[in-house]
Write a protein that holds these residues in place. Sequence first.
Motif, PDB file in Angstrom:
ATOM      1  N   GLU A  14       0.826  -1.190   0.000  1.00 35.61           N
ATOM      2  CA  GLU A  14       0.000   0.000   0.000  1.00 35.61           C
ATOM      3  C   GLU A  14       0.873   1.257   0.000  1.00 35.61           C
ATOM      4  OE1 GLU A  14      -3.942  -1.710   2.354  1.00 35.61           O
ATOM      5  OE2 GLU A  14      -2.786  -0.041   3.171  1.00 35.61           O
ATOM      6  N   ARG A  15       0.284   2.341  -0.459  1.00 34.02           N
ATOM      7  CA  ARG A  15       0.994   3.613  -0.432  1.00 34.02           C
ATOM      8  C   ARG A  15       1.244   4.036   1.015  1.00 34.02           C
ATOM      9  NH1 ARG A  15      -2.031   8.042  -3.648  1.00 34.02           N
ATOM     10  NH2 ARG A  15      -3.369   8.008  -1.801  1.00 34.02           N
ATOM     11  N   GLU A  16       2.416   4.573   1.243  1.00 37.06           N
ATOM     12  CA  GLU A  16       2.842   4.950   2.594  1.00 37.06           C
ATOM     13  C   GLU A  16       3.205   6.426   2.619  1.00 37.06           C
ATOM     14  OE1 GLU A  16       6.539   3.133   3.611  1.00 37.06           O
ATOM     15  OE2 GLU A  16       6.547   3.866   5.677  1.00 37.06           O
ATOM     16  N   GLY A  17       2.768   7.118   3.644  1.00 35.31           N
ATOM     17  CA  GLY A  17       3.171   8.503   3.832  1.00 35.31           C
ATOM     18  C   GLY A  17       4.595   8.545   4.367  1.00 35.31           C
ATOM     19  N   VAL A  18       5.487   9.227   3.682  1.00 38.50           N
ATOM     20  CA  VAL A  18       6.884   9.312   4.092  1.00 38.50           C
ATOM     21  C   VAL A  18       7.126  10.557   4.936  1.00 38.50           C
ATOM     22  CG1 VAL A  18       9.257   9.490   3.279  1.00 38.50           C
ATOM     23  CG2 VAL A  18       7.630   8.031   2.061  1.00 38.50           C
ATOM     24  N   SER A  19       6.708  11.698   4.418  1.00 39.48           N
ATOM     25  CA  SER A  19       6.920  12.941   5.146  1.00 39.48           C
ATOM     26  C   SER A  19       6.003  14.014   4.595  1.00 39.48           C
ATOM     27  CB  SER A  19       8.386  13.390   5.021  1.00 39.48           C
ATOM     28  OG  SER A  19       8.640  14.504   5.859  1.00 39.48           O
ATOM     29  N   CYS A  20       5.476  14.834   5.465  1.00 39.38           N
ATOM     30  CA  CYS A  20       4.640  15.954   5.070  1.00 39.38           C
ATOM     31  C   CYS A  20       5.167  17.222   5.730  1.00 39.38           C
ATOM     32  CB  CYS A  20       3.181  15.738   5.488  1.00 39.38           C
ATOM     33  SG  CYS A  20       2.282  14.508   4.524  1.00 39.38           S
ATOM     34  N   ILE A  21       4.925  18.347   5.079  1.00 42.25           N
ATOM     35  CA  ILE A  21       5.372  19.627   5.609  1.00 42.25           C
ATOM     36  C   ILE A  21       4.318  20.677   5.291  1.00 42.25           C
ATOM     37  CG2 ILE A  21       6.707  20.131   3.518  1.00 42.25           C
ATOM     38  CD1 ILE A  21       8.756  21.564   5.348  1.00 42.25           C
ATOM     39  N   SER A  22       4.058  21.538   6.269  1.00 40.15           N
ATOM     40  CA  SER A  22       3.045  22.564   6.082  1.00 40.15           C
ATOM     41  C   SER A  22       3.541  23.664   5.154  1.00 40.15           C
ATOM     42  CB  SER A  22       2.658  23.169   7.440  1.00 40.15           C
ATOM     43  OG  SER A  22       3.778  23.810   8.028  1.00 40.15           O
ATOM     44  N   ASN A  23       2.646  24.545   4.757  1.00 36.91           N
ATOM     45  CA  ASN A  23       2.992  25.645   3.849  1.00 36.91           C
ATOM     46  C   ASN A  23       4.140  26.486   4.411  1.00 36.91           C
ATOM     47  OD1 ASN A  23       2.709  27.707   1.781  1.00 36.91           O
ATOM     48  ND2 ASN A  23       1.686  28.911   3.367  1.00 36.91           N
ATOM     49  N   SER A  24       4.084  26.781   5.684  1.00 34.50           N
ATOM     50  CA  SER A  24       5.112  27.626   6.292  1.00 34.50           C
ATOM     51  C   SER A  24       6.376  26.868   6.638  1.00 34.50           C
ATOM     52  CB  SER A  24       4.568  28.256   7.579  1.00 34.50           C
ATOM     53  OG  SER A  24       4.367  27.251   8.569  1.00 34.50           O
ATOM     54  N   GLY A  25       6.279  25.541   6.656  1.00 28.22           N
ATOM     55  CA  GLY A  25       7.416  24.736   7.087  1.00 28.22           C
ATOM     56  C   GLY A  25       7.468  24.510   8.585  1.00 28.22           C
ATOM     57  N   ALA A  26       6.529  25.105   9.314  1.00 27.11           N
ATOM     58  CA  ALA A  26       6.555  25.008  10.766  1.00 27.11           C
ATOM     59  C   ALA A  26       6.106  23.649  11.272  1.00 27.11           C
ATOM     60  CB  ALA A  26       5.678  26.096  11.372  1.00 27.11           C
ATOM     61  N   TRP A  27       5.272  22.968  10.490  1.00 25.93           N
ATOM     62  CA  TRP A  27       4.755  21.675  10.912  1.00 25.93           C
ATOM     63  C   TRP A  27       5.239  20.605   9.954  1.00 25.93           C
ATOM     64  CZ3 TRP A  27       2.559  21.771  15.522  1.00 25.93           C
ATOM     65  CH2 TRP A  27       1.982  22.966  15.956  1.00 25.93           C
ATOM     66  N   LEU A  28       5.739  19.518  10.485  1.00 26.29           N
ATOM     67  CA  LEU A  28       6.130  18.424   9.616  1.00 26.29           C
ATOM     68  C   LEU A  28       6.051  17.102  10.353  1.00 26.29           C
ATOM     69  CD1 LEU A  28       9.291  17.373  10.285  1.00 26.29           C
ATOM     70  CD2 LEU A  28       9.832  19.568   9.296  1.00 26.29           C
ATOM     71  N   ASP A  29       5.975  16.062   9.583  1.00 21.97           N
ATOM     72  CA  ASP A  29       5.936  14.702  10.113  1.00 21.97           C
ATOM     73  C   ASP A  29       6.844  13.835   9.265  1.00 21.97           C
ATOM     74  OD1 ASP A  29       3.966  11.845   9.765  1.00 21.97           O
ATOM     75  OD2 ASP A  29       4.839  12.453  11.687  1.00 21.97           O
ATOM     76  N   VAL A  30       7.502  12.924   9.911  1.00 24.73           N
ATOM     77  CA  VAL A  30       8.362  11.976   9.210  1.00 24.73           C
ATOM     78  C   VAL A  30       8.002  10.577   9.688  1.00 24.73           C
ATOM     79  CG1 VAL A  30      10.732  11.276   8.735  1.00 24.73           C
ATOM     80  CG2 VAL A  30      10.216  13.691   9.113  1.00 24.73           C
ATOM     81  N   ALA A  31       7.781   9.671   8.775  1.00 25.30           N
ATOM     82  CA  ALA A  31       7.416   8.308   9.144  1.00 25.30           C
ATOM     83  C   ALA A  31       8.517   7.661   9.969  1.00 25.30           C
ATOM     84  CB  ALA A  31       7.161   7.479   7.885  1.00 25.30           C
ATOM     85  N   ALA A  32       8.104   6.822  10.894  1.00 25.79           N
ATOM     86  CA  ALA A  32       9.070   6.168  11.778  1.00 25.79           C
ATOM     87  C   ALA A  32      10.089   5.347  10.997  1.00 25.79           C
ATOM     88  CB  ALA A  32       8.322   5.285  12.766  1.00 25.79           C
ATOM     89  N   SER A  33       9.661   4.795   9.876  1.00 23.93           N
ATOM     90  CA  SER A  33      10.545   3.923   9.089  1.00 23.93           C
ATOM     91  C   SER A  33      11.712   4.670   8.457  1.00 23.93           C
ATOM     92  CB  SER A  33       9.735   3.214   8.006  1.00 23.93           C
ATOM     93  OG  SER A  33       9.093   4.152   7.157  1.00 23.93           O
ATOM     94  N   VAL A  34      11.608   6.001   8.348  1.00 22.68           N
ATOM     95  CA  VAL A  34      12.668   6.775   7.710  1.00 22.68           C
ATOM     96  C   VAL A  34      13.218   7.875   8.609  1.00 22.68           C
ATOM     97  CG1 VAL A  34      11.666   6.316   5.440  1.00 22.68           C
ATOM     98  CG2 VAL A  34      11.123   8.468   6.630  1.00 22.68           C
ATOM     99  N   LYS A  35      12.695   7.970   9.819  1.00 21.58           N
ATOM    100  CA  LYS A  35      13.115   9.045  10.723  1.00 21.58           C
ATOM    101  C   LYS A  35      14.611   8.950  10.991  1.00 21.58           C
ATOM    102  CE  LYS A  35      10.039  10.529  13.361  1.00 21.58           C
ATOM    103  NZ  LYS A  35       8.956  10.671  14.377  1.00 21.58           N
TER     104      LYS A  35
END
Length: 128
Positions: free
Chosen positions: A44-65
């Motif tokens: 299945e498709r996996e979320g790797v990393s997301c970042i907000s418009n300003s760059g202030a908020w982001l998430d990184v998947a545990a598998s690639v952190k």
Amino acid sequence: QLKLVESGGGLVQPGGSLRLSCAAEDSTLEGYAIGWFRQAPGKEREGVSCISNSGAWLDVAASVKGRFTVSRDNARGTTYLQMNNLKADDTATYYCAAGAVPYDGTECGRWSKLFTSWGQGAQVIVSS
């Protein structure tokens, strides 16, 4: 919708590095959250990393952190995914996506359906 064009994929040995780029043709990325997703064959498709418009908020998947870093240059209309210490399990097609959504740093994968613009995908193969 944005037209997103990805580049930087390829074949790399385990432990190596690649940097994926995603550019918005004829546009900036202002006002858009950005997500990087990947899909390996049969998975299945996996979320790797997301970042907000300003760059202030982001998430990184545990598998690639600790190995992958997302960044963005809104003025240039470009986002990057720096991938270090690559492993065979990182082999997949990587997609960038953009959405005019107020991304808040929560789990990236849950936001994928809200991203309305997608790149064509960049293949990454990690193999010796």
